[in-house]
Design an enzyme around this catalytic site. Structure first.
Site, mmCIF file in Angstrom:
data_model
loop_
_atom_site.group_PDB
_atom_site.id
_atom_site.type_symbol
_atom_site.label_atom_id
_atom_site.label_comp_id
_atom_site.label_asym_id
_atom_site.label_seq_id
_atom_site.Cartn_x
_atom_site.Cartn_y
_atom_site.Cartn_z
ATOM 1 N N LYS A 201 0.752 -0.516 0.289
ATOM 2 C CA LYS A 201 0.386 0.375 -0.222
ATOM 3 C C LYS A 201 0.510 0.890 0.145
ATOM 4 C CE LYS A 201 -3.684 2.393 2.725
ATOM 5 N NZ LYS A 201 -4.704 2.585 3.557
ATOM 6 N N LYS A 254 -2.603 -1.729 -3.846
ATOM 7 C CA LYS A 254 -2.802 -0.797 -3.641
ATOM 8 C C LYS A 254 -2.149 1.145 -4.146
ATOM 9 C CE LYS A 254 -6.058 2.089 -0.532
ATOM 10 N NZ LYS A 254 -6.697 1.425 0.917
HETATM 11 C C1 PBG Z 1 -7.349 2.893 5.646
HETATM 12 C C2 PBG Z 1 -7.383 3.091 4.270
HETATM 13 C C3 PBG Z 1 -7.589 4.225 3.573
HETATM 14 C C4 PBG Z 1 -7.717 3.486 1.818
HETATM 15 C C5 PBG Z 1 -8.677 2.169 2.129
HETATM 16 N N1 PBG Z 1 -8.270 1.370 3.559
HETATM 17 C C6 PBG Z 1 -7.127 5.299 3.424
HETATM 18 C C7 PBG Z 1 -5.580 5.814 3.857
HETATM 19 O O1 PBG Z 1 -5.096 4.875 3.895
HETATM 20 O O2 PBG Z 1 -5.208 7.254 3.838
HETATM 21 C C8 PBG Z 1 -7.993 4.305 0.772
HETATM 22 C C9 PBG Z 1 -9.072 3.869 -0.382
HETATM 23 C C10 PBG Z 1 -9.612 4.281 -0.977
HETATM 24 O O3 PBG Z 1 -9.140 5.798 -1.259
HETATM 25 O O4 PBG Z 1 -10.340 4.232 -1.478
HETATM 26 N N2 PBG Z 1 -5.883 3.376 6.035
#
Ligand code: PBG
Length: 328
Positions: A201, A254
């Site tokens: 991520k 992601k």
């Molecule tokens: C929680 C999380 C996030 C997303 C999914 N889980 C936000 C972040 O890391 O700030 C983002 C998903 C999206 O943008 O659709 N940590």
């Protein structure tokens, strides 16, 4: 024997020929639909930066899930907006928390419960400061404290599984969270609950609209000390490797579109089930172009999804899940 004997256009002449030689498939069952659950009843609050996406109270989420099930969608990914936030993210691991209540309600619906219920495991929606872990503050500095965060994440994963989550999906990016969550699940007797780790991520600007939807923007600083630097592919492979060693059953990549090379590299390297998350910003930018009439909606949407499958994702978390399933 090159041209003129060889002509690749021969197999592109009709839709039936094209369908016969199509290399990548996309089915409603490959799609996972994210839902944002909020307190109240009869609530359907639109997210301004994500047309067609809402904060839903539990009763509305059940209706939405039933529609998703009737369209053949593979599963849901649940996020929560709690009644109140604090430093310890207690709303995340409360057995009566918002996502826990939603899970119990969804499991009561005969059609909704056919969907695979994934629950996001993170603290950022539940902490008063909006960070994904515990914050250690000094006079002029702050740090996201890794090890104390693990206990809270483990409690959250265990609680979500007790409430009925079929899969728990940690997205916090703390080191060691997969092992901590695995231990907590097993200690509860939930040895059969799989972990889908957001293994790779990246710290991304494309999460902007999500933070409006989940009310989870950090109140100070940013997430770059725990989410990965967008320039790093080798590090992404290490993250995945370590999460698998810690016991992750599946991995999630992601964002998707700006990182398709990472998705592809992971597919080449790891023989585990893998999803990719077409995140909020990817959805919002396509929608903005649809609204301006600059891109053709259905074709651009399907092309964005097939590209993610072609890169190697088995399934896709996408806010387009319902719209795409309706066309497929
Ligand atoms: C929680 C999380 C996030 C997303 C999914 N889980 C936000 C972040 O890391 O700030 C983002 C998903 C999206 O943008 O659709 N940590």
């Amino acid at each position: 024997m090159p041209f003129p004997e060889i002509r690749l256009r021969r197999l592109r002449r009709t839709e039936s020929l094209r369908a016969l030689v199509r290399e990548t498939t996309l089915n409603p069952g490959d799609l996972i639909y994210p839902l944002f659950i909020c307190p109240g009843e009869g609530v359907r609050n639109p997210i301004s930066s994500m047309p067609g996406v809402f904060n839903l109270s539990v009763d509305q989420a059940v209706r939405e899930a039933e529609e998703a099930a009737s369209l053949g969608i593979g599963g849901l990914l649940l996020f929560g907006l709690p009644d109140s936030k604090d430093e310890q993210a207690s709303g995340a691991w409360d057995d009566n928390g918002i996502v826990q209540r939603a899970l119990r309600a969804l499991k009561q619906s005969p059609s909704a419960k056919k969907l695979v219920m994934m629950a996001d495991v993170c603290l950022c929606e539940y902490t008063s400061h909006g960070h994904c872990g515990v914050v250690l503050k000094s006079e002029d500095n702050y740090e996201i404290d890794n090890d104390p965060s693990l206990e809270l994440l483990a409690r959250t994963g265990a609680s979500l599984a007790r409430a009925g989550a079929d899969i728990v999906a940690p997205s916090d990016m703390m080191d060691g969270r997969v092992a901590a969550i695995r231990r907590a699940l097993d200690a509860d007797g939930n040895t059969n609950t799989p972990i889908l780790s957001y293994a790779s991520k990246f710290a991304s600007a494309f999460y902007g609209p999500f933070r409006e939807a989940a009310d989870s923007a950090p109140q100070f600083g940013d997430r770059r000390s725990y989410q990965m630097d967008g320039a790093n592919l080798r590090e992404a492979m290490r993250e995945i490797e370590l999460d698998l060693v810690e016991g992750a059953d599946m991995i999630l990549m992601k964002p998707a579109m700006p990182y398709l090379d990472v998705v592809h590299a992971a597919r080449e390297r790891f023989g585990v089930p893998m999803g990719a998350y077409q995140v909020s910003g990817e959805y919002s930018m396509l929608h903005a172009a649809f609204e301006k009439g600059w891109l053709e909606r259905d074709r651009a949407m399907l092309e964005s999804l097939i590209g993610i499958r072609r890169a190697g994702a088995d399934f896709i978390v996408t806010y387009f899940a319902k719209d795409a399933a309706k066309i497929l």
